[in-house]
Scaffold this active site. Sequence first.
Site, short mmCIF file in Angstrom:
data_model
loop_
_atom_site.label_atom_id
_atom_site.label_comp_id
_atom_site.label_asym_id
_atom_site.label_seq_id
_atom_site.Cartn_x
_atom_site.Cartn_y
_atom_site.Cartn_z
N LYS A 71 0.83 -1.21 0.00
CA LYS A 71 0.00 0.00 0.00
C LYS A 71 0.86 1.26 0.00
O LYS A 71 0.60 2.20 -0.75
CB LYS A 71 -0.92 0.03 1.22
CG LYS A 71 -2.04 -0.96 1.21
CD LYS A 71 -3.01 -0.71 2.35
CE LYS A 71 -2.33 -0.60 3.69
NZ LYS A 71 -1.65 -1.85 4.10
N THR A 73 3.95 1.58 -0.96
CA THR A 73 4.67 1.67 -2.23
C THR A 73 3.77 2.25 -3.31
O THR A 73 4.17 3.13 -4.08
CB THR A 73 5.19 0.29 -2.65
OG1 THR A 73 6.04 -0.22 -1.62
CG2 THR A 73 5.97 0.36 -3.96
N ARG A 94 1.55 7.22 7.52
CA ARG A 94 1.86 7.00 8.93
C ARG A 94 3.36 6.82 9.13
O ARG A 94 4.08 6.46 8.20
CB ARG A 94 1.15 5.74 9.44
CG ARG A 94 -0.36 5.84 9.50
CD ARG A 94 -0.97 4.49 9.86
NE ARG A 94 -0.63 3.50 8.85
CZ ARG A 94 -0.65 2.18 9.07
NH1 ARG A 94 -0.94 1.71 10.28
NH2 ARG A 94 -0.36 1.34 8.10
N LYS A 105 7.75 -7.67 9.45
CA LYS A 105 7.23 -6.97 8.28
C LYS A 105 8.20 -5.98 7.68
O LYS A 105 8.15 -5.66 6.50
CB LYS A 105 5.91 -6.27 8.65
CG LYS A 105 5.10 -5.85 7.43
CD LYS A 105 3.74 -5.35 7.87
CE LYS A 105 2.96 -4.93 6.63
NZ LYS A 105 2.22 -3.71 6.81
N ALA A 273 -3.50 -0.78 12.55
CA ALA A 273 -4.89 -0.92 12.14
C ALA A 273 -5.55 -2.17 12.68
O ALA A 273 -6.77 -2.31 12.61
CB ALA A 273 -5.00 -0.90 10.62
N PHE A 301 -3.18 -2.27 6.91
CA PHE A 301 -3.66 -3.61 6.59
C PHE A 301 -4.75 -3.54 5.51
O PHE A 301 -4.72 -2.65 4.66
CB PHE A 301 -4.12 -4.35 7.85
CG PHE A 301 -2.99 -4.70 8.77
CD1 PHE A 301 -1.94 -5.49 8.32
CD2 PHE A 301 -2.94 -4.22 10.07
CE1 PHE A 301 -0.87 -5.81 9.17
CE2 PHE A 301 -1.88 -4.53 10.92
CZ PHE A 301 -0.85 -5.33 10.45
N PHE A 379 4.63 -7.66 -9.24
CA PHE A 379 5.85 -8.30 -8.75
C PHE A 379 6.54 -8.99 -9.93
O PHE A 379 5.90 -9.36 -10.92
CB PHE A 379 5.52 -9.32 -7.65
CG PHE A 379 5.30 -8.70 -6.31
CD1 PHE A 379 6.22 -8.86 -5.28
CD2 PHE A 379 4.17 -7.93 -6.04
CE1 PHE A 379 6.03 -8.30 -4.03
CE2 PHE A 379 3.96 -7.36 -4.80
CZ PHE A 379 4.89 -7.54 -3.78
N TRP A 407 7.21 -0.13 -8.06
CA TRP A 407 8.39 -0.62 -7.35
C TRP A 407 9.60 -0.58 -8.27
O TRP A 407 10.68 -0.12 -7.89
CB TRP A 407 8.17 -2.04 -6.84
CG TRP A 407 9.27 -2.52 -5.93
CD1 TRP A 407 9.31 -2.43 -4.57
CD2 TRP A 407 10.50 -3.14 -6.34
NE1 TRP A 407 10.50 -2.95 -4.10
CE2 TRP A 407 11.26 -3.40 -5.15
CE3 TRP A 407 11.06 -3.49 -7.56
CZ2 TRP A 407 12.51 -3.98 -5.18
CZ3 TRP A 407 12.32 -4.09 -7.58
CH2 TRP A 407 13.03 -4.34 -6.40
#
Length: 554
Positions: A71, A73, A94, A105, A273, A301, A379, A407
């Site tokens: 999210k 990214t 955030r 993570k 979250a 999330f 990806f 990305w």
Amino acid sequence: MKTDIQIAQEAKLLKISEIAKKLNLTEDEYEVYGKYKAKLELSLLKKLENKKNGKLVLVTAITPTPAGEGKSTVTVGLTQALNKIGKNSMAALREPSLGPVFGMKGGATGGGYSQVVPMEDINLHFTGDFHAIGVAHNLISAAIDNHLTQGNTLGIDITKISWKRVVDMNDRALRNIVIGLGGKVNGIPRESSFQITVASEIMATLCLSNSLMELKEKIGNITFGYNYKNEPLYVKDLKITGAVTALLKDAIKPNLVQTLENTPVLIHGGPFANIAHGCNSLIATKLALKLSDYTITEAGFAADLGAEKFLDIKCPQGGLNPNGIIVVATIRALKHHGGAKELTTENLEALNKGFANLDKHVENMKKYNVPVLVAINKFTSDTEAEIKLVETHCKEIDAPVALCDVWAKGGEGGIDLANLLLNTLDQNTDNFTPLYSFDLPLKEKIEKIAKEIYGAKGVEFTLKAKKSIEQFENLGYKNYPICMSKTQKSISDKANLLGRPTDFIVNIDEVKLASGAGFIIAMAGGIIDMPGLPKIPAAENIDIDENGIISGLF
């Protein structure tokens, strides 16, 4: 292939004064923290109050794999893409917690060529906001135990103290502790516990305040426990409201940084979250809406957690009207929800099965009467056949979709998504409607979220939860919104239920009052507010050399 931190360290950053100039800020309107960070003065809100708001776009996601679905990214990449095609856009994010940074993570500054920098600073101590919030929280903790030791004139019932201590680290050993041991001079022995700083009510209260004085008032209204008559006790009863607020005088100011492509970003606040409301601060969001034409923000999330709370807590409390919602989906996560174990090889069957998760999140977001788009976060393992299948399915469910390769390509890889968003925002996008009315009883609000957002067939409340709901309504908190606290691994409250669970019951174990932040917390499915480190924590891969160059952050 370069790592995220290598890409970030090779970037050519502009001095933060140059970023401020892009926003037409004067030197009196921001405070520099080194070369590449600054805090914006709160006076800007007053100065810009008559300026028209820009468009507000929320980036959310399907139910994630443990590594997350990108999210941040996508948020950063989309902001870069909008600026690349001549639009004035900035992101509002955030701040990362040290818990995930050193846990599983990783950080929260985006990835690849869509990052916020300086990423090492942001992912570690940044401007000290989390430390200030932790100290402010623990001042209240210290004052409570000091009051007990000094005679307890408030009649605090030590079995009904709800206020914990905090630390910004995953430390399971602190979940249940005993304090005050060692004799009378060391305090009154009692059971207690720690929560991670991002679950602190001080964090939530700061993020839902519009000014320093509003923050001060809300801190005073925080309930920390009950007396022997079962009457609530507030921080203002401890006579330390001013001191707690003083510790937050700088932390309440939003932080200005930049992306790899030198576009402005505000990063401020960081509630999780799954155990809090999962959104950056109201002040940062409101400033971004005044300083740019398009504010791109994210909520933690999946859409059942951060997005629901953004739309049902933050927006109504802050008077915000979102104009668009982007649901980020990855092919690997869709295959995960379709039962695949290997996520990097082509599997169209699992992909098809996994669409049920995407469908539910898109359906949920459409309930708020805000246009919903889907971004496929690409990806390197994704195949052409898989991408085509997702695009075809999104058309079938009437969800405009764009492939997003930010990305690998930065802003250039988000131009298709940016154009799709702009075409959507050209339509009437001012019909936002929250899921429920605040006038509903607390129990009905919880049931509405569980049934409409999660898809549950019902809700079961423990006797303890029922008594708390009755007590909070009798105390006058019936009109508070609900902050659901549950697993991020499933739309349900059961982590092992993938895809789109059906025929399940949501179990509400405990209901808590956050009278400062202004919401009721419903704890579902045994969720805990102090995570633990994994067997091999990310901290084992982080290092620093003699020149102060950090490696291993991601």
